[in-house]
Scaffold this motif. Structure first.
Motif, short mmCIF file in Angstrom:
data_model
loop_
_atom_site.label_atom_id
_atom_site.label_comp_id
_atom_site.label_asym_id
_atom_site.label_seq_id
_atom_site.Cartn_x
_atom_site.Cartn_y
_atom_site.Cartn_z
N LEU A 297 16.56 102.45 32.99
CA LEU A 297 16.08 102.30 34.07
C LEU A 297 15.50 104.12 34.56
CD1 LEU A 297 16.82 99.47 36.28
CD2 LEU A 297 15.34 99.33 34.55
N ILE A 298 14.22 104.16 34.75
CA ILE A 298 13.87 105.62 35.04
C ILE A 298 13.28 105.38 36.31
CG2 ILE A 298 12.65 107.49 34.51
CD1 ILE A 298 12.62 106.50 31.48
N ILE A 299 13.75 106.17 37.49
CA ILE A 299 13.14 105.79 38.82
C ILE A 299 12.82 107.50 39.44
CG2 ILE A 299 14.45 103.66 38.95
CD1 ILE A 299 16.20 105.35 41.07
N PRO A 300 11.80 107.42 40.19
CA PRO A 300 11.57 108.77 40.68
C PRO A 300 12.36 108.68 42.15
CG PRO A 300 9.95 107.00 41.46
CD PRO A 300 10.84 106.52 40.53
N LYS A 301 13.10 109.96 42.43
CA LYS A 301 13.83 109.99 43.82
C LYS A 301 13.17 109.87 44.88
CE LYS A 301 17.38 112.69 41.48
NZ LYS A 301 18.37 113.96 41.74
N LYS A 302 11.76 109.89 44.92
CA LYS A 302 11.09 109.53 46.24
C LYS A 302 10.96 108.11 46.05
CE LYS A 302 6.29 109.98 47.73
NZ LYS A 302 4.82 110.56 47.61
N HIS A 303 11.05 107.67 47.33
CA HIS A 303 10.98 106.01 47.47
C HIS A 303 9.28 105.59 47.35
CE1 HIS A 303 11.78 101.71 48.55
NE2 HIS A 303 10.57 101.74 49.01
N GLU B 265 15.79 117.14 39.65
CA GLU B 265 15.36 117.16 41.00
C GLU B 265 14.48 115.80 41.53
OE1 GLU B 265 12.78 119.27 38.56
OE2 GLU B 265 14.73 119.85 38.86
N GLN B 266 13.75 115.41 40.39
CA GLN B 266 12.70 114.26 40.84
C GLN B 266 13.03 112.99 40.26
OE1 GLN B 266 9.19 116.48 38.72
NE2 GLN B 266 8.43 116.32 41.02
N VAL B 267 13.82 112.82 39.14
CA VAL B 267 14.05 111.76 38.47
C VAL B 267 15.48 111.28 38.37
CG1 VAL B 267 13.58 110.47 36.10
CG2 VAL B 267 11.77 112.02 37.19
N LEU B 268 15.85 110.45 38.25
CA LEU B 268 17.22 109.60 38.17
C LEU B 268 16.94 108.62 36.98
CD1 LEU B 268 20.38 109.26 38.62
CD2 LEU B 268 19.64 107.63 40.34
N ALA B 269 17.88 108.64 35.67
CA ALA B 269 17.68 107.51 34.81
C ALA B 269 19.08 106.84 34.60
CB ALA B 269 17.20 108.06 33.38
N PHE B 270 19.26 105.95 34.38
CA PHE B 270 20.74 105.03 34.17
C PHE B 270 20.27 103.92 33.41
CE2 PHE B 270 18.67 103.90 38.43
CZ PHE B 270 18.73 102.76 38.16
N ASN B 271 21.63 103.47 32.85
CA ASN B 271 21.69 102.18 31.96
C ASN B 271 21.45 100.83 32.92
OD1 ASN B 271 22.18 103.27 29.23
ND2 ASN B 271 24.09 104.03 30.09
#
Length: 113
Positions: free
Chosen positions: A39-45, A22-28
């Motif tokens: 890359l690990i990003i927060p879903k909050k900008h 619910e808070q984080v997205l990680a992708f190649n």
């Protein structure tokens, strides 16, 4: 909003997802610098590290915890890995949505460059 990572979160652009909650997205990463480069990003900008507020401290911890969990899943936690966050132009930031680079699967040298 023209943010590339926000478009990925909204699935206007489909990332190669390795983890999501619910808070984080990680992708190649599309331009990997190691055998594993996620890359690990927060879903909050949040544009830069300079913009992280007191209310974002738990979220920042979640990004780090996600990196450690992914390193274990990918099998290089014990050998070691690199976690990098860049800030602004001189720091090498190219997308202005904070993101953490998790890189592993090879030996890294120091200084980083």
């Amino acid at each position: 909003m023209e943010c590339l990572f926000c478009k990925m979160i909204e699935r206007e652009i489909e990332p190669d997802v390795v983890f999501e909650d619910e808070q984080v997205l990680a992708f190649n990463d599309i331009n990997p610098q190691a055998p594993t480069h996620v890359l690990i990003i927060p879903k909050k900008h949040i544009a830069t590290l300079n913009d992280v507020g007191e209310e974002d401290l738990a979220l920042m911890g979640r990004l780090h915890r996600t990196a450690a969990e992914l390193a274990r899943q990918f099998g290089f936690a014990e050998e070691g890995y690199r976690v990098v966050m860049n800030c602004n132009e001189h720091g090498g930031q190219s997308v202005y949505h904070i993101h953490m680079h998790l890189m592993g699967g090879r030996r890294f040298s120091w200084p980083a460059g």
